[in-house]
Scaffold this active site. Structure first.
Site, PDB file in Angstrom:
ATOM      1  N   ARG A  32       0.823  -1.212   0.000  1.00 23.27           N
ATOM      2  CA  ARG A  32       0.000   0.000   0.000  1.00 23.27           C
ATOM      3  C   ARG A  32       0.854   1.258   0.000  1.00 23.27           C
ATOM      4  NH1 ARG A  32      -2.809  -4.223   1.923  1.00 23.27           N
ATOM      5  NH2 ARG A  32      -5.085  -4.202   2.048  1.00 23.27           N
ATOM      6  N   SER A 173     -12.913  -9.672   2.806  1.00 25.55           N
ATOM      7  CA  SER A 173     -11.661  -9.591   2.046  1.00 25.55           C
ATOM      8  C   SER A 173     -11.146  -8.164   2.013  1.00 25.55           C
ATOM      9  CB  SER A 173     -11.874 -10.092   0.608  1.00 25.55           C
ATOM     10  OG  SER A 173     -10.719  -9.791  -0.169  1.00 25.55           O
ATOM     11  N   ASP A 325      -4.122 -15.373   7.644  1.00 24.49           N
ATOM     12  CA  ASP A 325      -2.859 -15.942   7.151  1.00 24.49           C
ATOM     13  C   ASP A 325      -2.155 -16.818   8.194  1.00 24.49           C
ATOM     14  OD1 ASP A 325      -3.191 -14.694   4.698  1.00 24.49           O
ATOM     15  OD2 ASP A 325      -2.149 -12.872   5.338  1.00 24.49           O
ATOM     16  N   ARG A 400       3.781 -19.663   3.153  1.00 23.35           N
ATOM     17  CA  ARG A 400       3.393 -19.921   4.556  1.00 23.35           C
ATOM     18  C   ARG A 400       3.340 -21.417   4.858  1.00 23.35           C
ATOM     19  NH1 ARG A 400       2.822 -14.750   6.094  1.00 23.35           N
ATOM     20  NH2 ARG A 400       1.650 -13.385   4.703  1.00 23.35           N
TER      21      ARG A 400
HETATM   22  C1  S3P Z   1      -4.286  -8.986   2.492  1.00 23.48           C
HETATM   23  C2  S3P Z   1      -5.524  -9.490   2.777  1.00 23.48           C
HETATM   24  C3  S3P Z   1      -5.786 -10.920   3.013  1.00 23.48           C
HETATM   25  C4  S3P Z   1      -4.508 -11.708   3.289  1.00 23.48           C
HETATM   26  C5  S3P Z   1      -3.374 -11.317   2.379  1.00 23.48           C
HETATM   27  C6  S3P Z   1      -3.085  -9.837   2.485  1.00 23.48           C
HETATM   28  C7  S3P Z   1      -4.143  -7.539   2.245  1.00 23.48           C
HETATM   29  O1  S3P Z   1      -6.412 -11.470   1.883  1.00 23.48           O
HETATM   30  O2  S3P Z   1      -4.747 -13.096   3.191  1.00 23.48           O
HETATM   31  O3  S3P Z   1      -2.211 -12.053   2.713  1.00 23.48           O
HETATM   32  O4  S3P Z   1      -3.012  -7.033   2.259  1.00 23.48           O
HETATM   33  O5  S3P Z   1      -5.171  -6.893   2.020  1.00 23.48           O
HETATM   34  P1  S3P Z   1      -8.015 -11.347   1.670  1.00 23.48           P
HETATM   35  O6  S3P Z   1      -8.356  -9.955   1.901  1.00 23.48           O
HETATM   36  O7  S3P Z   1      -8.278 -11.773   0.276  1.00 23.48           O
HETATM   37  O8  S3P Z   1      -8.600 -12.288   2.678  1.00 23.48           O
END
Ligand code: S3P
Length: 446
Positions: A32, A173, A325, A400
């Site tokens: 980000r 998500s 995760d 992982r």
């Molecule tokens: C993430 C969101 C998660 C996570 C990924 C990183 C992020 O996925 O599993 O490792 O940085 O927004 P989801 O939002 O698809 O669950």
């Protein structure tokens, strides 16, 4: 790393693990920071950026879209941004490697820019569902064409002027939510996204940090996020905290090896990421948090982890978004606890870098643990003793799964081998050296 060295074996640690260390920067925040930096006016300086493969893909994509991304010898990254809506059409395919976050968030950025782009990824990413972002993002006027089932490679043609989005995300998500918010940045008016369960809010925090107007309303277990479109984002320095999802592997190693005590400094403790630590506390794990502080807008602390007995617990489905995760490594820990651990509502694990529900169950079964999958739940039975080990774990291009298996090996009777540790570099470069420095014994498989 050559092909042979990717097959690694983890042997029982000779003695307790001990030491004080940091972990690499948070992966979610690193992606980000580069993206928002590219969309801001001026120069954003990022310290603590995760220099893992996934994030380097995002850096390369931002360069391909016209942002200047450089790094200094001291590890500071600099992004000279183009402003909201100011990115250029990339003149080649954007390859997001293994990273679902990079791919989905980038779809959000591309959708509301008037440009044409082609995106692909590695074999793991090309299997993952992109329909979850294609559908909501198409409502801004973008045209996506993807492979059967909404898989990569895909093409996107952004509209001349994007429309703001109004969308209720059907699955918890943060990636889908963030893709919609990034799209809404370059659409006039208010983009309004509702999520049924609160998920990590790094995008919302960073939008504010870069000067956007974001309003967040609690709605039951979820949230409604409203973003005022077409703000002038201003460059802002970002300090990336240590990744709690990476720290989790070191925490687990300390909990598994008798006599161990580790201190992990500067770990991000955003409450929407801390489900694992809440669960471990319920299991009786001895984890203290020292020196809580706010750094770069995120809560950070130093974790002090001491080995001790643990008991099995019921992990409620509502906790899944805050530890999505961490289930592979929690399952490894649960196999050493006394009693049964039931982890509920793990449907989303099936669409990660691998089918993590199946891969985690196989990892444990291969090394002598008693594990069952019932619908979307995983059940692990432990008796507080060491596992036999001796297994060869298929990692399915999933960092992982590889790290969870190598951590398991520090505490099993027989060594644990992984078929391919190469993907660890996507999120945790230096993992093997760090573990060995603490007293683990991980090396090339015979
Ligand atoms: C993430 C969101 C998660 C996570 C990924 C990183 C992020 O996925 O599993 O490792 O940085 O927004 P989801 O939002 O698809 O669950």
């Amino acid at each position: 790393m050559d092909v042979v060295a990717r097959k690694l074996t983890s042997r029982h640690a000779a003695g307790p693990l001990s030491g004080r260390m940091t972990v690499p920067g948070d992966k979610s925040i690193s992606h980000r920071a580069l993206m928002f930096g590219a969309l801001a006016i001026g120069e954003t300086r990022i310290t603590g950026l995760l220099e893992g493969e996934d994030v380097l893909r995002t850096a390369a994509a931002m360069r391909a879209l016209g942002a200047e991304v450089t790094h200094d010898a001291d590890g500071t990254w600099r992004v000279a941004g183009r402003g909201v809506g100011g990115l250029d059409e990339p003149d080649d395919v954007l390859d997001m490697g293994n990273s679902g976050t990079a791919a989905r968030l980038l779809c959000g950025i591309l959708a509301s820019h008037h440009l044409f782009a082609v995106m692909t990824g590695d074999a793991s990413l090309r299997r993952r569902p992109m329909r979850r972002v294609i559908d909501p993002l198409s409502a801004c006027g973008a045209r996506f064409v993807a492979r059967e089932g909404g898989r990569l490679p895909l093409t996107v043609q952004g509209p001349v002027e994007a429309l703001p989005l109004e969308y209720r995300v059907p699955v918890p998500s943060a990636q889908v939510k963030s893709a919609c918010l990034l799209c809404g940045l370059n659409a006039p008016g208010i983009t309004r996204i509702e999520e049924p369960e609160a998920t990590r809010d790094h995008s919302e925090n960073m939008l504010r940090h870069f000067g956007a107007t974001v309003h967040v309303e609690e709605a039951g277990r979820g949230r409604i996020i409203s973003l005022q479109g077409q703000p002038e984002l201003r460059a802002a320095d970002v300090v990336v905290p240590g990744d709690p999802s990476s720290a989790a592997f070191l925490v687990a190693a300390a909990l598994l090896v008798p006599g161990s005590r580790l201190t992990i400094d500067g770990v991000g403790l955003n409450e929407l990421r801390c489900g694992l630590f809440a669960t471990l506390a319920e299991m009786g794990a001895d984890i203290a948090v020292a020196n809580r502080r706010i750094e770069g807008g995120e809560l950070v602390g130093d974790l002090v982890v001491t080995h001790g007995p643990m008991r099995g617990v019921d992990v409620p489905w509502e906790r899944a978004p805050s530890m999505i995760d961490e289930y592979p490594i929690l399952a490894v820990i649960a196999a050493h606890a006394e009693g049964t651990t039931r982890m509920r509502g793990l449907k989303e694990l099936r669409v990660k870098e691998s089918d993590r529900l199946a891969a985690t169950a196989a990892l444990l079964a291969e090394n002598g643990a008693r594990v069952e999958v019932e619908g979307d739940d995983m059940i692990v039975h432990g008796d507080g003793r060491k596992l036999a080990g001796g297994g060869l774990v298929a990692t399915h291009m999933d960092h992982r799964i590889a790290m969870a298996a190598l951590v398991l090996g520090v505490a099993t009777e027989q060594p644990v081998t992984v078929d391919d540790a190469g993907f660890i570099d996507t999120s945790f470069p230096g993992f093997v050296a760090l573990m060995n420095g603490l007293g683990a014994s991980i090396g090339p498989a015979a």
